[in-house]
Write a protein that holds these residues in place. Structure first.
Motif, PDB file in Angstrom:
ATOM      1  N   SER A  53       0.812  -1.215   0.000  1.00 21.39           N
ATOM      2  CA  SER A  53       0.000   0.000   0.000  1.00 21.39           C
ATOM      3  C   SER A  53       0.849   1.270   0.000  1.00 21.39           C
ATOM      4  O   SER A  53       0.425   2.292  -0.526  1.00 21.39           O
ATOM      5  N   VAL A  54       2.042   1.191   0.602  1.00 27.96           N
ATOM      6  CA  VAL A  54       2.879   2.381   0.770  1.00 27.96           C
ATOM      7  C   VAL A  54       3.720   2.676  -0.462  1.00 27.96           C
ATOM      8  O   VAL A  54       3.890   3.834  -0.853  1.00 27.96           O
ATOM      9  N   VAL A  55       4.258   1.632  -1.094  1.00 24.62           N
ATOM     10  CA  VAL A  55       5.200   1.832  -2.201  1.00 24.62           C
ATOM     11  C   VAL A  55       4.547   2.498  -3.426  1.00 24.62           C
ATOM     12  O   VAL A  55       5.126   3.431  -3.991  1.00 24.62           O
ATOM     13  N   PRO A  56       3.364   2.054  -3.879  1.00 23.31           N
ATOM     14  CA  PRO A  56       2.801   2.625  -5.115  1.00 23.31           C
ATOM     15  C   PRO A  56       2.649   4.135  -5.130  1.00 23.31           C
ATOM     16  O   PRO A  56       2.947   4.761  -6.159  1.00 23.31           O
ATOM     17  N   PRO A  57       2.179   4.776  -4.039  1.00 21.00           N
ATOM     18  CA  PRO A  57       2.074   6.243  -4.119  1.00 21.00           C
ATOM     19  C   PRO A  57       3.393   6.934  -4.433  1.00 21.00           C
ATOM     20  O   PRO A  57       3.394   8.051  -4.961  1.00 21.00           O
ATOM     21  N   LEU A  58       4.518   6.269  -4.133  1.00 15.77           N
ATOM     22  CA  LEU A  58       5.817   6.866  -4.414  1.00 15.77           C
ATOM     23  C   LEU A  58       6.232   6.698  -5.873  1.00 15.77           C
ATOM     24  O   LEU A  58       7.105   7.417  -6.352  1.00 15.77           O
ATOM     25  N   LEU A  59       5.609   5.738  -6.573  1.00 11.88           N
ATOM     26  CA  LEU A  59       6.087   5.376  -7.907  1.00 11.88           C
ATOM     27  C   LEU A  59       5.075   5.595  -9.028  1.00 11.88           C
ATOM     28  O   LEU A  59       5.454   5.977 -10.129  1.00 11.88           O
TER      29      LEU A  59
END
Length: 391
Positions: free
Chosen positions: A349-355
């Motif tokens: 859940s956390v990684v996608p908003p960064l990428l």
């Protein structure tokens, strides 16, 4: 109902599921309330909203090992009671309408409480005085996890409309209180029921020895990465590709939630299916294909069908992962494996908003979402098609 669902210990599942429902609803409504407070009252910028998302999700990624050790060493009930009391205190502090810096710190602490509470509830059935069947427990807890997807936003919207932000945070604290009042009286063992797990199942907290267990965790990460990608880009897809208002986005969410809940109810009659590796892989492929249908056209009707199918697949995938992981390790490692599973979900859940913002800008919203879903399809189909290999 199958015979396994009649085990006497299953009578404890209803209160445990209700406790999970209260906790999940509190988490969803708290997140919405935090974002609403930061956006409309503190006038947060997009970067600040992203920081709040990271503060909410990162504790579960990094605190999984500690949570697992505490649960397996002390038992999930004490961990759930302490983390629940901690969450009550955080909700009450949020009701005081803090400024930006304090809000960010409180959100981080709220994520800490969530990082311990979720795996504690997941591992609780193993420690009950009369142990329920793990597959039926996974279905009950899966259902109680899915309902807040629909109920959490409703509670948040209702309390915000009726009493504002302060009322919303006070109701959130009340939900945690209700959860503790249910968990507290549940009769629990001082050690988990049963000592015999599959041979060679043990391993380090981050790398279980069982190849099948590792495969399930990797697949879970990929599926949750797709969930994270869609949570960021989905509303843009509705706006730009479907050329539809936000009300259409809301309806699609409700359709997804309907698929979740209906499938959970049906699966209660077929708990044996949850520990089938083939069914788990089939649900992964089905999720990926449903996501592609959802975003593969510019038709609202087709998207609605895809959203419903996505909910059907997700309702099988979650409980099947939980049940398969629990039976793959000894009972005294159930806390560790559930904490690791929750850490994987949070990472997804956390990684996608960064990428995905960068990818979406380069490839376009629709293509980025389709590529993500194709990876999910491959994650489920490649192991299923591999001959002579048993993960």
């Amino acid at each position: 109902m199958t015979q396994v669902a009649q085990r006497p210990g299953n009578t404890y599942l209803a209160p445990l599921a209700i406790s999970q429902l209260f906790t999940g609803t509190a988490s969803w409504s708290l997140l919405i309330g935090i974002l609403g407070y930061a956006t409309y009252q503190l006038r947060a910028e997009p970067l600040q909203a992203g920081l709040l998302g990271l503060a909410w999700g990162l504790p579960a990624v990094f605190l999984g090992p500690l949570a697992g050790r505490l649960i397996d060493g002390r038992g999930p009930k004490p961990v759930a009671l302490v983390s629940g009391a901690f969450s009550i205190a955080i909700s009450l502090c949020l009701a005081l309408a803090p400024g930006w810096e304090l809000l960010l710190a409180l959100v981080l602490l709220a994520g800490v409480g969530r990082a311990f509470m979720q795996p504690a509830i997941d591992a609780m059935p193993t420690w009950l005085a009369r142990q329920p069947d793990e597959r039926v427990a996974s279905l009950w807890l899966g259902f109680a996890t899915n309902v807040p997807v629909v109920l959490g936003p409703v509670v948040a919207a209702g309390t915000l409309s009726a009493g504002g932000m302060t009322a919303m945070f006070l109701v959130n604290a009340s939900l945690h209180v209700l959860s503790l009042l249910i968990v507290g009286p549940l009769p629990a063992r001082t050690r988990p029921a049963g000592d015999d797990g599959p041979a060679g199942a043990a391993g380090t907290w981050w790398l279980p020895r069982s190849p099948r267990t590792r495969a399930i965790l990797v697949i879970s990460l990929l599926v949750w990465l797709s969930y994270g990608c869609y949570s960021v880009l989905e509303i843009l897809y509705v706006r730009d590709v479907l050329d539809s208002p936000v009300e259409t986005f809301t309806v699609l969410q409700m359709i997804f939630g309907t698929g979740l809940l209906v499938t959970n109810l049906v699966l209660l009659r077929f708990p044996d299916a949850l520990t089938s590796y083939r069914i788990l892989l089939a649900s992964v492929v089905f999720i990926g294909l449903a996501e592609i249908v959802y975003v593969g056209s510019s038709s609202v009707v087709v998207s609605a069908i895809g959203s419903l199918c996505w909910g059907l697949g997700a309702a099988v995938f979650g409980p099947a992962c939980r049940a398969s992981l629990l039976v793959s390790v000894p009972p005294d490692q159930h806390g560790a494996i559930m904490a690791l599973w929750r850490s994987v979900q949070s990472a997804g859940s956390v990684v996608p908003p960064l990428l995905v913002g960068v990818a979406g800008q380069a490839l376009g919203t629709q293509l980025t979402m389709i590529v993500t879903s194709v990876v999910v399809v491959l994650a489920g189909s490649v192991p299923a098609l591999s001959r002579g290999r048993r993960p």
